[in-house]
Design an enzyme around this catalytic site. Structure first.
Site, PDB file in Angstrom:
ATOM      1  N   GLU A  50     -10.494  -2.717 -32.867  1.00 53.43           N
ATOM      2  CA  GLU A  50     -11.621  -2.441 -34.122  1.00 53.43           C
ATOM      3  C   GLU A  50     -11.564  -0.914 -34.479  1.00 53.43           C
ATOM      4  O   GLU A  50     -11.960  -0.598 -35.502  1.00 53.43           O
ATOM      5  CB  GLU A  50     -12.988  -3.091 -33.771  1.00 53.43           C
ATOM      6  N   PHE A 100     -24.622 -14.195 -25.753  1.00 49.46           N
ATOM      7  CA  PHE A 100     -23.105 -13.732 -25.585  1.00 49.46           C
ATOM      8  C   PHE A 100     -22.665 -12.783 -26.659  1.00 49.46           C
ATOM      9  O   PHE A 100     -22.940 -13.198 -28.053  1.00 49.46           O
ATOM     10  CB  PHE A 100     -22.172 -15.086 -25.473  1.00 49.46           C
ATOM     11  N   GLN A 101     -22.029 -11.966 -26.311  1.00 56.92           N
ATOM     12  CA  GLN A 101     -21.506 -10.817 -27.477  1.00 56.92           C
ATOM     13  C   GLN A 101     -22.518 -10.317 -28.471  1.00 56.92           C
ATOM     14  O   GLN A 101     -22.338 -10.052 -29.528  1.00 56.92           O
ATOM     15  CB  GLN A 101     -20.291 -11.508 -28.254  1.00 56.92           C
ATOM     16  N   LYS A 146     -24.732 -14.847 -37.459  1.00 53.10           N
ATOM     17  CA  LYS A 146     -23.779 -15.844 -37.811  1.00 53.10           C
ATOM     18  C   LYS A 146     -24.335 -17.041 -38.720  1.00 53.10           C
ATOM     19  O   LYS A 146     -23.777 -17.735 -39.625  1.00 53.10           O
ATOM     20  CB  LYS A 146     -23.226 -16.568 -36.576  1.00 53.10           C
ATOM     21  N   MET A 199      -4.144  21.542 -26.996  1.00 49.46           N
ATOM     22  CA  MET A 199      -5.305  22.470 -27.105  1.00 49.46           C
ATOM     23  C   MET A 199      -6.202  22.782 -25.887  1.00 49.46           C
ATOM     24  O   MET A 199      -6.692  23.694 -25.669  1.00 49.46           O
ATOM     25  CB  MET A 199      -6.136  21.740 -28.375  1.00 49.46           C
TER      26      MET A 199
END
Lengths: 162, 564
Positions: free
Chosen positions: B50, B112-113, B162, B477
């Site tokens: 993602e 969940f999630q 959802k 760096m």
């Protein structure tokens, strides 16, 4: 310096946390914050008391204005305005103390709103320093609980957040 | 017509003219993916992580000016997107990030999630929404696109439970939206503009300092007219490169921590500073106590909160940069440009003297590949016309210093947040938006490994980006700071066990080229760009000890540079 910022914002879930989050994320101080819906239920009115240098207060005002949920705000500090805070205070009040407490409540224009054999619960409004002074005056009395609403304010005269 | 919430999402995106959505499916967004499956108007680009989706959408947005759109699932989908959202936020990139959420009835149940996506992203978005009713989907999308793309742009997150993507509602997309709490200023105050114009014309040692706001506000043309009209020196920030042509004589290079000697000295000694769409970032100003000690400052910005945030300014002008510069160009009109004034001539003579320091010189006879040389050769091969993305670190600074951007929206990097892993996915977004353009990703072996899984996305969509890895086997760096400020204690900056990058690229079906000698640099870049249909990974084994110069150490003033 201490500033009182009055904010009109969308009455939506999350709006309060946007304001509170802004203060914590940018390390600004909040002395008190109070919020409730207005006569228009789609809007909330919030009063924040904060402290900071002129530069920080300017940034606080700008950053608050930038929040998408904020409709309008004014920094009331420089204008003539009215400040009020409500305090509910429960003190020990048995035989010997009852008269003394009642007398102090009258002097400060408070009201006793609940009574038991051993306690008084007092309601008192005013500017913060008056409430402080009342607590101070009760120094010889045992205080059980103090609840303060945080300050709210409104401009005098026609000026306002409309 | 009644549509499901999922179809309304797609139709809303279509109504906004969205071409591509970058995303990754998961439980909470399955209805939306099902809706994608049934149509061809809005194309979905499947990434491998993602974070890659957000950077790809970001690259798309930066290179086109149109908002990038991301779709991820709830929970880990949303948290993986967070770095990319913050990256876009820090650089004011318009982006719409749709996150799936668990069904309304489960919110707050540690389902969940489930994560509080709106809460997690609140400090790193311009605004965010949790949609609670199917009837609000279309109007929320309208608001989200409006907020993301107007005023100072930024990412907007839309969290959609959802269950409401399965519910049905009449679809009609609002033609217009008004928000009583959001009205960005467009026009600058004309009185302030006139006052500023007088100050500008009275300047003896002027400096124009412009940032990413000029690019975001599509004001390059106005800026060029303004700058040429005045004949004043101009410097760009890292985010502002390309807003003014780098090959023009009035351009004195980038300013700030790794800016040119002439730009930083010019800033330090100027008497009037004209700041346009720039935000006085700490990497630009150095020590604020020592910043532009003699200057009166004019600041043009669309965001009032940017003004006098770090540096107190004398004349603030709030408005869209393009509009304000149009007004300036009108007000300045035929006012004789300060051209030929003895003070300005003297100022240019001083600047040219600083220029003669040649602060970007490097050892051209080295037997090792100098990273600066690779960037110069890239510029030549691509005729200075490529889209260049970068990751974060030394290679990013060299790209900024040596590529020489002549057009806006060509230089695409994470300036504010400094996100390693940005370069490759951003390049994919750019290539999708500009299928026929040359797209180069300048990276380092450390940054590249933070999002290299997107090599797979490049294969799936046949995106022929050219990846130029300046491989010095160090987090360069970090190593440079350790050399300068930690007595060469190179703690954890040497990367052992590097992969065979060419073999890695080939395993994904791309071309890998290993380059170990300076004499092979040019040929390899030419070969890479000749392969029009292939993504190519160029692994340049560069001088491990090379540092980025000039450098202003933390806490120093702009006139206190370390030179080569």
């Amino acid at each position: 310096m201490r500033h009182i910022i009055s904010i009109l914002l969308e009455n939506e879930s999350g709006a309060l946390s946007r304001v509170a989050g802004l203060f914590s994320a940018r390390a600004y101080n909040i002395e008190s914050l109070s919020v409730a819906p207005t006569d228009d239920p789609s809007l909330s009115r919030m009063t924040i008391v904060t402290t900071g240098t002129d530069e920080i207060i300017e940034q606080i005002n700008k950053q608050l204005n930038k929040l998408v949920d904020v409709v309008k705000l004014i920094d009331m500090t420089g204008d003539v305005h009215i400040e009020r805070e409500l305090m509910l205070i429960k003190v020990h009040a048995s035989d010997g103390e009852r008269d003394e407490v009642k007398r102090l409540v009258d002097i400060f224009h408070g009201r006793i709103i609940d009574v038991t054999d051993t306690t008084y619960t007092i309601e008192i409004t005013g500017k913060g320093d008056k409430l402080d002074a009342f607590v101070q005056a009760l120094s010889s009395i045992a205080i059980h609980e103090v609840v303060r609403s945080g300050l709210i304010g409104i401009s005098r005269g026609e000026k306002g957040l409309i | 017509m009644e549509l499901t919430g999922a179809d309304i999402v797609i139709q809303s995106l279509k109504s906004e003219g969205v071409e591509y959505v970058f995303g990754y499916p998961g439980g909470a967004v399955l209805h939306i993916y099902d809706a994608f499956f049934k149509q061809d108007d809005v194309k979905h680009i499947l990434v491998r992580h993602e974070q890659g989706a957000t950077h790809a959408a970001d690259g798309y947005a930066r290179s086109t000016g149109k908002p990038g759109v991301v779709l991820v699932t709830s929970g880990p989908g949303a948290t993986n997107a967070v770095t990319g959202v913050a990256t876009a936020y820090m650089d004011s990139i318009p982006m719409i990030v749709i996150t799936g959420q668990v069904p309304k009835s489960l919110i707050g149940n540690d389902a969940f999630q489930e994560v509080d996506s709106v809460g997690i992203t609140r400090p790193i978005v311009k605004h965010n929404f949790l949609i609670k009713d199917v009837k609000d989907i279309a109007s929320t999308f309208k608001k989200a696109f409006y907020v993301a793309t107007t005023g100072r742009p930024g990412p907007v997150v839309i969290d959609i439970p959802k269950d409401i993507t399965a519910e049905k509602h009449e679809f009609s997309y609002p033609a217009e939206i008004k928000m009583r709490s959001y009205n960005p200023t467009v026009k600058g105050h004309i009185g302030q503009i006139k006052r500023a114009a007088e100050l500008i014309l009275s300047a003896e040692r002027p400096m124009i300092y412009t940032g990413g706001g000029v690019i975001l506000g599509n004001a390059s043309e106005q800026l060029t007219t303004f700058t040429r009209k005045l004949g004043y020196p101009i410097t760009n920030t890292l985010m502002g490169l390309g807003a003014y042509p780098a090959d023009d004589k009035q351009f004195v290079g980038m300013l700030g921590m790794h800016g040119t000697y002439e730009a930083n000295m010019g800033m330090h000694q100027c008497d009037v500073l004209i700041a346009i769409g720039a935000r006085f970032d700490d990497r630009v100003t150095g020590n604020l106590e020592k910043f532009c000690p003699d200057a009166r400052i004019i600041h043009i910005d669309v965001d009032p909160a940017s003004i006098s945030k770090n540096v107190k300014v004398d004349i603030p002008i709030v408005g869209e940069v393009s509009q304000v510069l149009d007004d300036f160009n009108r007000v300045l009109g035929d006012m004789s440009k300060n051209d030929g004034s003895p003070a300005l001539d003297k100022w240019w003579a001083q600047i040219d003297e600083w220029r003669s320091q040649d602060c970007l010189k490097y050892d051209r006879d080295s037997e090792l590949i100098k990273p600066q040389y690779v960037i110069e050769q890239l510029h030549e091969v691509t005729k200075g016309d490529a889209f260049v993305t970068s990751d974060v670190g030394q290679h990013q600074m060299w790209a900024a210093q040596y590529y020489g951007f002549n057009k806006p929206r060509r230089w695409i990097n994470s300036g504010g947040l400094g996100t390693m892993g940005f370069g490759l996915p951003a390049a994919l977004g750019v290539q999708l938006a500009h299928p026929d353009a040359q797209v180069a990703c300048i990276t380092g072996e450390a940054s590249f490994q933070m999002c290299l899984q997107e090599l797979s996305t490049a294969k799936q969509y046949r995106l022929p980006v050219k990846i130029l890895c300046l491989n010095n086997q160090y987090m360069g760096m970090v190593r440079q700071w350790q050399e300068f400020f930690y007595e060469k204690r190179y703690a954890m900056s040497y990367v052992e066990a590097l992969p065979d990058f060419c073999a890695l690229a080939e395993s994904y079906g791309h071309v890998g080229i290993q380059i170990e000698k300076p004499s092979d640099v040019r040929g390899a870049i030419e070969e890479a760009f000749a392969r029009k249909d292939d993504a190519v990974f160029l692994n340049f084994m560069t001088d491990k000890s090379e540092n980025v110069y000039p450098m202003i150490p933390a806490g120093a003033g702009l006139n206190e540079m370390i030179l080569v």
